[in-house]
Design a protein around this motif. Sequence first.
Motif, PDB file in Angstrom:
ATOM      1  N   GLN A   1      -8.535   4.455  -4.777  1.00  0.00           N
ATOM      2  CA  GLN A   1      -7.228   3.574  -4.513  1.00  0.00           C
ATOM      3  C   GLN A   1      -6.102   3.656  -5.052  1.00  0.00           C
ATOM      4  O   GLN A   1      -5.670   3.973  -6.466  1.00  0.00           O
ATOM      5  N   VAL A   2      -5.367   3.677  -4.360  1.00  0.00           N
ATOM      6  CA  VAL A   2      -4.140   4.363  -5.047  1.00  0.00           C
ATOM      7  C   VAL A   2      -3.040   2.742  -5.531  1.00  0.00           C
ATOM      8  O   VAL A   2      -3.132   1.967  -5.253  1.00  0.00           O
ATOM      9  N   GLN A   3      -2.104   3.524  -6.627  1.00  0.00           N
ATOM     10  CA  GLN A   3      -1.141   1.833  -7.173  1.00  0.00           C
ATOM     11  C   GLN A   3      -0.215   3.170  -8.074  1.00  0.00           C
ATOM     12  O   GLN A   3      -0.677   4.293  -8.727  1.00  0.00           O
ATOM     13  N   LEU A   4       0.878   2.019  -8.196  1.00  0.00           N
ATOM     14  CA  LEU A   4       2.152   2.688  -8.318  1.00  0.00           C
ATOM     15  C   LEU A   4       2.210   2.449  -9.132  1.00  0.00           C
ATOM     16  O   LEU A   4       2.755   1.042  -8.888  1.00  0.00           O
ATOM     17  N   VAL A   5       2.702   1.596 -10.207  1.00  0.00           N
ATOM     18  CA  VAL A   5       3.422   0.796 -11.448  1.00  0.00           C
ATOM     19  C   VAL A   5       4.299   0.938 -12.432  1.00  0.00           C
ATOM     20  O   VAL A   5       3.732   2.015 -13.059  1.00  0.00           O
ATOM     21  N   GLU A   6       5.225   0.616 -11.671  1.00  0.00           N
ATOM     22  CA  GLU A   6       6.154   0.505 -12.549  1.00  0.00           C
ATOM     23  C   GLU A   6       6.447  -0.361 -14.036  1.00  0.00           C
ATOM     24  O   GLU A   6       5.649  -1.096 -14.094  1.00  0.00           O
TER      25      GLU A   6
END
Length: 131
Positions: A1-6
């Motif tokens: 699962q791809v996640q980008l967390v700012e």
Amino acid sequence: QVQLVESGGGLVQSGGSLRLSCVVSGISLDTYSIAWFRQAPGKEREGLSCISSSDDTTYYAGSVQGRFTIARDTAKNTVYLQMNSLNPEDTAVYYCAASNRISSAQAMGVISIISGWYDYWGQGTQVTVSS
């Protein structure tokens, strides 16, 4: 699962600085270019900066050139956006996004900050600059 967390957003006075972070999982920074975008209330999403996957080529929109710096730490799977000399017009929700369709050559130009090239997006972090 791809996640980008700012993270790293907040309230800052005009002239101040913030550093945003984008932690990426499920994909590799060696194959995905990362860009930062922002969207202010009532305005369209604006591309700000891109860093390429292959050779750290960077590109900046004119509105942030000289004030913002994009960098990445592949060991930490993190891309940063250092923002200096902030002004109230920089108030927006800031997003990072990932694409494996940006070539090194494209990363040197405006195409690198066109949102349609990006497949994965973070949830955004709010930046508010007070006057």
